[in-house]
Scaffold this active site. Structure first.
Site, short mmCIF file in Angstrom:
data_model
loop_
_atom_site.label_atom_id
_atom_site.label_comp_id
_atom_site.label_asym_id
_atom_site.label_seq_id
_atom_site.Cartn_x
_atom_site.Cartn_y
_atom_site.Cartn_z
N LYS A 457 5.48 3.72 3.65
CA LYS A 457 4.07 4.06 3.45
C LYS A 457 3.20 3.64 4.62
O LYS A 457 2.42 4.45 5.16
CB LYS A 457 3.54 3.39 2.16
CG LYS A 457 4.27 3.78 0.90
CD LYS A 457 3.70 3.08 -0.31
CE LYS A 457 3.83 1.56 -0.23
NZ LYS A 457 5.22 1.10 -0.10
N SER A 525 1.11 0.66 -5.62
CA SER A 525 0.42 1.21 -6.81
C SER A 525 1.44 1.77 -7.80
O SER A 525 1.54 2.97 -7.99
CB SER A 525 -0.59 2.28 -6.40
OG SER A 525 -0.06 3.22 -5.50
#
Length: 616
Positions: A457, A525
């Site tokens: 990410k 998340s």
């Protein structure tokens, strides 16, 4: 025929008359289905062919000897007939010259209490049956609490089977008084006690000679005299936004069904919970322009200013707004198969919003078992617009969902909510988002990169920022690790803290997006509900969810920060992918398989998506 009967003519044509929705409830074998079946028969609602079927079924399934078994008019399921109990909610239409009725025959067995709650949620009144032989039971108390929970304020207490006790007035008086004491604190506006015999017809449609000591109304007369609940028009205007309609750059409408009140073109409205205000410029009922709309109308509303409105926001009069709070005091019916777990992970559906929630009971010593009612508090990751159920049932009811299984485990109502927005007002920006975007030469929005630790990410986010910067775009990178050094440094890694971490990041990203900046967020998340709660704060075309997809084995092998090794050694508790679950996006806007894509190629894929969406 047993008992006194008032003959109502068959309803060949149903004239317009007011409508009362009521339910019957009580313990198993209290006679609910029999009572409704006899009412249907005596009010002329049973056609000749159905009566012939009833006579045949009574001989086969009946429980009253050679007499008709009126319960069979309702117990339509084979399983119900075999067991002699009502399992599902059975709805029937009934009418008299004075009023029309929709009747819900609800289950009495404790196992099917959740079905009873379904029936209660749509009714104006309740007929609570008590077996004169058994008296008030625990199930009577449970059903009465549920009736009160869902806002029913008028109750008829039908003391049934009074004929089995020789129509003894002392039995009736004892049950009437016991019930009055039981429900004294439930807020009922009226409780009318009537001695009846559902099988014999005593006091159902006319006074019975068998109870000369009773001088009150028959059951049907009591039902005719009950006030009908208002339609919601008298309450303040509320519309929960279901959809932001933007077919082109020149139109921006907010679609939904008006829950209560009325609204007219020119009214000053507030967007809740943010508190921003604007005037209503247009009302669309389908494709038709209107100047006014009211409760029950499906509308699209257009405001005279381009204020920030997202799905789940509530439009309300500027001078009569709902509360805005992230703490809701609630009363709920637990419907899960297992008792409430204080450590459970839940999400609440309130109006048009679904967001994570933490439930705590007012009495920590209470074991909230299936079919029990309790008081508690819901803590949410961000404020929501809400009315107490007593003030607006449409805005104050909710369901609680298990975030792991997706099963609804509770239904409840908001008792109160401290209004955190009462003393907080929105300060409008001096420069609009559109003006920022014109200066920047691109649209603002959020690119949300989610995936396991080690999936890539941060690397993709950095490559994307470099690519966009090379095109002259204004960007900001909100990396999860960096944020935990400052903005979220006070948070741990519990479920609640993880949800708050995502919420804070989303709010920071939204502030950047409002100034025309592209905010690139890179953080694990792990919960879908948390990511959905962030998305709900944006128009659909200004939030892009990107799933950075790499297998757990690949992430373990990369382990750029040594976290997997430490987690496997027990040095990190609750590490996502090892000791805590990761919920992959159900419908991401883009999936990047980083085991096959280089960071540059992945960044290019995101950039192409932004070009397709009209951001660049």
């Amino acid at each position: 025929m047993d008992g006194a009967v008032t003959a109502f003519p068959p309803q060949t044509q149903r004239a317009e008359r007011d409508l009362l929705r009521f339910l019957t409830c009580g313990s198993v074998d209290d006679g609910k289905s029999t009572l409704i079946g006899r009412l249907l028969f005596e009010t002329g609602q049973v056609p000749e062919d159905q009566l012939a079927t009833l006579e045949r079924d009574s001989r086969r399934f009946g429980t009253d000897g050679a007499n008709l078994d009126y319960a069979l008019l309702l117990d339509g399921l084979e399983a119900e007939r075999e067991q002699g109990i009502t399992i599902d909610v059975a709805y029937r239409y009934m009418s008299t010259p004075r009023r029309s009725f929709i009747v819900a025959d609800t289950p009495g067995h404790e196992q099917y209490t959740r079905n009873m709650a379904t029936g209660a949620s749509t009714c104006d009144a309740a007929v609570v049956l008590v077996d004169a032989v058994k008296g008030v039971t625990a199930q009577t108390a449970r059903h009465s609490r549920i009736v009160a929970l869902f806002g029913i304020r008028h109750v008829i207490l039908a003391v049934n089977k009074i004929d089995l006790l020789a129509h003894d007035p002392s039995v009736f008086a004892r049950i009437r008084d016991a019930y009055a004491e039981l429900v004294a604190d439930l807020g009922f506006r009226s409780v009318t006690a009537i001695p009846v015999s559902a099988r014999r017809g005593d006091n159902l449609t006319a006074p019975s000679a068998a109870t000369p000591w009773y001088d009150g109304p028959s059951l049907i007369r009591a039902l005719e005299d009950l006030p009908v609940a208002d339609t919601g028009v008298a309450r303040p205007f509320r519309l929960a936004v279901q959809y932001v309609n933007r077919p082109d750059a020149d139109f921006r409408g907010y679609a939904g069904t008006i829950a209560s009140g009325e609204v007219r073109v020119g009214d000053a409205l507030a967007v809740c919970p943010s508190g921003r205000t604007a005037r209503l410029a247009r009302i669309l009922l389908g494709d038709v322009e209107a100047v006014q709309a009211r409760a029950g109308d499906a509308v699209t509303l257009v405001l005279d200013e381009d204020v920030d409105v997202a799905r789940g926001d509530v439009l309300a009069p500027a001078d009569d707004r709902p509360a805005a709070s992230d703490r809701l005091d609630v009363r709920l019916l637990w419907m899960g198969d297992q008792p409430f777990d204080p450590a459970g992970r839940y999400q609440v559906k309130l109006g048009a919003r679904t967001l994570p929630a933490r439930l705590s009971l007012s009495d920590a010593a209470v074991v909230l078992a299936p079919n029990e009612v309790a008081d508690g508090r819901l803590t949410l990751p961000s404020p929501v617009a809400v009315d107490a159920f007593r003030d607006d049932p449409a805005q104050g009811a909710f369901v609680l969902i298990d975030r792991v299984t997706g099963v609804t485990v509770a239904a409840g109502v908001v008792v109160s909510a401290p209004d955190q927005a009462a003393h907080i007002h929105h300060s409008p920006a001096a420069v609009s988002r559109e003006a920022h975007e014109l200066l920047n030469g691109h649209r603002g929005g959020v690119v949300w990169l989610t995936g396991l630790s080690g999936a890539g990410k941060s690397t993709v986010a950095q490559a994307l920022q470099q690519s966009l910067h090379g095109r002259g775009c204004r960007t900001v990178l909100l990396d999860g690790d960096n944020l935990r050094h400052g903005l979220t440094r006070d948070l741990g890694f519990s479920d609640a803290d993880r949800a708050e971490n995502v919420r804070r990041t989303g709010e920071a990203a939204r502030l950047f997006a409002e100034t025309g900046v592209i905010a690139i967020c890179a953080l694990i998340s792990p919960r879908q509900a948390d990511r959905d709660a962030v998305r709900a704060r944006f128009d659909d075309d200004r939030f892009v969810e990107v799933f950075v997809d790499a297998s757990l084995e690949s992430c373990r092998a990369r382990d750029p920060k040594g976290l997997y090794a430490r987690a496997s050694a027990g040095a990190i508790a609750g590490f996502t992918g090892i000791a805590a679950p990761y919920e992959a996006p159900r419908a991401p806007d883009l999936t990047l398989a980083t085991e096959q894509l280089s960071p540059a190629s992945a960044a290019d894929a995101v950039r192409r998506l932004l070009e397709e969406r009209g951001w660049l």
